[in-house]
Write a protein that holds these residues in place. Structure first.
Motif, PDB file in Angstrom:
ATOM      1  N   PHE A  96      15.961   8.660  -4.694  1.00 19.74           N
ATOM      2  CA  PHE A  96      14.580   8.215  -4.776  1.00 19.74           C
ATOM      3  C   PHE A  96      13.875   8.621  -3.491  1.00 19.74           C
ATOM      4  O   PHE A  96      14.449   8.508  -2.408  1.00 19.74           O
ATOM      5  N   ALA A  97      12.656   9.087  -3.587  1.00 24.45           N
ATOM      6  CA  ALA A  97      11.886   9.466  -2.401  1.00 24.45           C
ATOM      7  C   ALA A  97      10.423   9.113  -2.624  1.00 24.45           C
ATOM      8  O   ALA A  97       9.915   9.190  -3.747  1.00 24.45           O
ATOM      9  N   ASN A  98       9.767   8.723  -1.545  1.00 22.38           N
ATOM     10  CA  ASN A  98       8.369   8.341  -1.628  1.00 22.38           C
ATOM     11  C   ASN A  98       7.694   8.621  -0.291  1.00 22.38           C
ATOM     12  O   ASN A  98       8.335   8.646   0.751  1.00 22.38           O
ATOM     13  N   LEU A  99       6.404   8.829  -0.338  1.00 17.09           N
ATOM     14  CA  LEU A  99       5.587   9.052   0.849  1.00 17.09           C
ATOM     15  C   LEU A  99       4.397   8.105   0.745  1.00 17.09           C
ATOM     16  O   LEU A  99       3.619   8.197  -0.201  1.00 17.09           O
ATOM     17  N   ASP A 100       4.300   7.151   1.690  1.00 18.94           N
ATOM     18  CA  ASP A 100       3.223   6.165   1.585  1.00 18.94           C
ATOM     19  C   ASP A 100       2.926   5.571   2.959  1.00 18.94           C
ATOM     20  O   ASP A 100       3.633   5.824   3.924  1.00 18.94           O
ATOM     21  N   PHE A 101       1.895   4.734   3.009  1.00 22.50           N
ATOM     22  CA  PHE A 101       1.438   4.132   4.257  1.00 22.50           C
ATOM     23  C   PHE A 101       2.208   2.850   4.560  1.00 22.50           C
ATOM     24  O   PHE A 101       2.598   2.131   3.643  1.00 22.50           O
ATOM     25  N   THR A 102       2.388   2.540   5.828  1.00 22.96           N
ATOM     26  CA  THR A 102       3.007   1.275   6.219  1.00 22.96           C
ATOM     27  C   THR A 102       2.096   0.119   5.838  1.00 22.96           C
ATOM     28  O   THR A 102       2.541  -0.864   5.251  1.00 22.96           O
ATOM     29  N   PHE A 103       0.817   0.229   6.181  1.00 24.44           N
ATOM     30  CA  PHE A 103      -0.187  -0.758   5.768  1.00 24.44           C
ATOM     31  C   PHE A 103      -1.049  -0.110   4.692  1.00 24.44           C
ATOM     32  O   PHE A 103      -1.846   0.776   4.978  1.00 24.44           O
ATOM     33  N   LYS A 104      -0.854  -0.532   3.462  1.00 22.33           N
ATOM     34  CA  LYS A 104      -1.547   0.073   2.326  1.00 22.33           C
ATOM     35  C   LYS A 104      -2.714  -0.814   1.919  1.00 22.33           C
ATOM     36  O   LYS A 104      -2.544  -2.003   1.656  1.00 22.33           O
ATOM     37  N   HIS A 105      -3.907  -0.216   1.863  1.00 21.65           N
ATOM     38  CA  HIS A 105      -5.126  -0.959   1.553  1.00 21.65           C
ATOM     39  C   HIS A 105      -5.662  -0.599   0.179  1.00 21.65           C
ATOM     40  O   HIS A 105      -5.503   0.533  -0.280  1.00 21.65           O
ATOM     41  N   ASP A 106      -6.300  -1.553  -0.463  1.00 21.14           N
ATOM     42  CA  ASP A 106      -6.948  -1.321  -1.742  1.00 21.14           C
ATOM     43  C   ASP A 106      -8.059  -0.299  -1.521  1.00 21.14           C
ATOM     44  O   ASP A 106      -8.892  -0.471  -0.634  1.00 21.14           O
ATOM     45  N   PRO A 107      -8.091   0.791  -2.289  1.00 17.49           N
ATOM     46  CA  PRO A 107      -9.097   1.830  -2.062  1.00 17.49           C
ATOM     47  C   PRO A 107     -10.531   1.387  -2.340  1.00 17.49           C
ATOM     48  O   PRO A 107     -11.475   1.992  -1.839  1.00 17.49           O
ATOM     49  N   VAL A 108     -10.723   0.323  -3.106  1.00 19.85           N
ATOM     50  CA  VAL A 108     -12.067  -0.156  -3.422  1.00 19.85           C
ATOM     51  C   VAL A 108     -12.526  -1.223  -2.433  1.00 19.85           C
ATOM     52  O   VAL A 108     -13.594  -1.120  -1.835  1.00 19.85           O
ATOM     53  N   THR A 109     -11.687  -2.244  -2.230  1.00 16.11           N
ATOM     54  CA  THR A 109     -12.101  -3.363  -1.377  1.00 16.11           C
ATOM     55  C   THR A 109     -11.746  -3.165   0.095  1.00 16.11           C
ATOM     56  O   THR A 109     -12.336  -3.797   0.961  1.00 16.11           O
ATOM     57  N   GLY A 110     -10.743  -2.320   0.360  1.00 18.06           N
ATOM     58  CA  GLY A 110     -10.287  -2.136   1.733  1.00 18.06           C
ATOM     59  C   GLY A 110      -9.341  -3.216   2.207  1.00 18.06           C
ATOM     60  O   GLY A 110      -8.846  -3.167   3.339  1.00 18.06           O
ATOM     61  N   HIS A 111      -9.057  -4.203   1.362  1.00 18.92           N
ATOM     62  CA  HIS A 111      -8.155  -5.292   1.743  1.00 18.92           C
ATOM     63  C   HIS A 111      -6.707  -4.801   1.797  1.00 18.92           C
ATOM     64  O   HIS A 111      -6.296  -3.975   0.974  1.00 18.92           O
ATOM     65  N   LEU A 112      -5.947  -5.348   2.734  1.00 16.25           N
ATOM     66  CA  LEU A 112      -4.526  -5.045   2.810  1.00 16.25           C
ATOM     67  C   LEU A 112      -3.851  -5.557   1.546  1.00 16.25           C
ATOM     68  O   LEU A 112      -3.988  -6.726   1.186  1.00 16.25           O
ATOM     69  N   MET A 113      -3.135  -4.663   0.859  1.00 15.04           N
ATOM     70  CA  MET A 113      -2.500  -5.082  -0.388  1.00 15.04           C
ATOM     71  C   MET A 113      -0.980  -4.929  -0.365  1.00 15.04           C
ATOM     72  O   MET A 113      -0.291  -5.463  -1.232  1.00 15.04           O
ATOM     73  N   GLN A 114      -0.456  -4.215   0.650  1.00 11.36           N
ATOM     74  CA  GLN A 114       0.984  -4.005   0.678  1.00 11.36           C
ATOM     75  C   GLN A 114       1.420  -3.589   2.069  1.00 11.36           C
ATOM     76  O   GLN A 114       0.698  -2.874   2.768  1.00 11.36           O
ATOM     77  N   ILE A 115       2.595  -4.057   2.459  1.00  9.34           N
ATOM     78  CA  ILE A 115       3.226  -3.627   3.708  1.00  9.34           C
ATOM     79  C   ILE A 115       4.539  -2.979   3.334  1.00  9.34           C
ATOM     80  O   ILE A 115       5.326  -3.546   2.577  1.00  9.34           O
ATOM     81  N   ARG A 116       4.771  -1.779   3.842  1.00  4.39           N
ATOM     82  CA  ARG A 116       5.981  -1.024   3.559  1.00  4.39           C
ATOM     83  C   ARG A 116       6.615  -0.655   4.888  1.00  4.39           C
ATOM     84  O   ARG A 116       6.059   0.163   5.624  1.00  4.39           O
ATOM     85  N   PHE A 117       7.741  -1.248   5.208  1.00 12.07           N
ATOM     86  CA  PHE A 117       8.380  -0.978   6.498  1.00 12.07           C
ATOM     87  C   PHE A 117       9.884  -0.990   6.372  1.00 12.07           C
ATOM     88  O   PHE A 117      10.476  -1.967   5.894  1.00 12.07           O
ATOM     89  N   ASN A 118      10.504   0.092   6.786  1.00 13.08           N
ATOM     90  CA  ASN A 118      11.961   0.163   6.811  1.00 13.08           C
ATOM     91  C   ASN A 118      12.349   1.216   7.840  1.00 13.08           C
ATOM     92  O   ASN A 118      11.983   2.376   7.691  1.00 13.08           O
ATOM     93  N   VAL A 119      13.070   0.799   8.867  1.00 14.50           N
ATOM     94  CA  VAL A 119      13.474   1.756   9.906  1.00 14.50           C
ATOM     95  C   VAL A 119      14.495   2.751   9.390  1.00 14.50           C
ATOM     96  O   VAL A 119      14.681   3.815   9.970  1.00 14.50           O
ATOM     97  N   ARG A 120      15.148   2.426   8.298  1.00 11.81           N
ATOM     98  CA  ARG A 120      16.097   3.352   7.672  1.00 11.81           C
ATOM     99  C   ARG A 120      15.334   4.180   6.656  1.00 11.81           C
ATOM    100  O   ARG A 120      15.382   3.949   5.460  1.00 11.81           O
ATOM    101  N   LEU A 121      14.580   5.171   7.146  1.00  6.83           N
ATOM    102  CA  LEU A 121      13.709   5.956   6.268  1.00  6.83           C
ATOM    103  C   LEU A 121      14.489   6.845   5.323  1.00  6.83           C
ATOM    104  O   LEU A 121      14.006   7.240   4.290  1.00  6.83           O
ATOM    105  N   GLY A 122      15.679   7.205   5.664  1.00  9.93           N
ATOM    106  CA  GLY A 122      16.485   8.046   4.783  1.00  9.93           C
ATOM    107  C   GLY A 122      17.949   7.742   4.969  1.00  9.93           C
ATOM    108  O   GLY A 122      18.375   7.376   6.047  1.00  9.93           O
ATOM    109  N   THR A 123      18.734   7.846   3.904  1.00  6.83           N
ATOM    110  CA  THR A 123      20.161   7.601   4.001  1.00  6.83           C
ATOM    111  C   THR A 123      20.910   8.816   3.541  1.00  6.83           C
ATOM    112  O   THR A 123      20.410   9.645   2.830  1.00  6.83           O
TER     113      THR A 123
END
Length: 123
Positions: A96-123
């Motif tokens: 599985f692979a993905n490319l995304d933001f650590t702090f992900k904001h709603d594109p319409v409201t600008g509100h923070l909607m998700q936090i994605r953080f893992n120091v183990r970016l790849g195994t």
């Protein structure tokens, strides 16, 4: 959703199958849509390790946006890679692979909607 049962298995590439300290992280950063809610239930425990630490990610994000706005902006606008690979018998079993933001904001409201953080970016 589905219920997933798992046991300690040191042959797996995923630290979730061990009693190893994982560190602060959010799960499934390598998926385009990580699990929204996880409930963990231990029916039998015979061993050591597996301690948990929890962090209020929203409070952390709010503090960081105020105290370190440049860093917060970078983590909100520069996508980071995340990858999970598991091989079995020399063949790819799960990848599985993905490319995304650590702090992900709603594109319409600008509100923070998700936090994605893992120091183990790849195994």
């Amino acid at each position: 959703g589905d219920i997933a049962a798992f046991e300690a298995n040191l042959e797996r590439a995923d630290t979730a199958y061990t009693s190893e300290y994982i560190g602060l992280h959010t799960d499934n950063t390598y998926w385009t849509q990580p699990a929204g809610l996880q409930i963990l239930h231990c029916q039998h425990r015979d061993g050591t390790g597996g301690e948990n630490i929890l962090v209020d990610g929203l409070a952390l994000a709010n503090d960081m946006s105020e105290e370190h706005p440049e860093a917060y902006h970078i983590l909100s606008t520069v996508p980071l890679p995340a990858e999970y690979r598991e091989d079995e018998g020399g063949r790819k079993k799960n990848h599985f692979a993905n490319l995304d933001f650590t702090f992900k904001h709603d594109p319409v409201t600008g509100h923070l909607m998700q936090i994605r953080f893992n120091v183990r970016l790849g195994t």
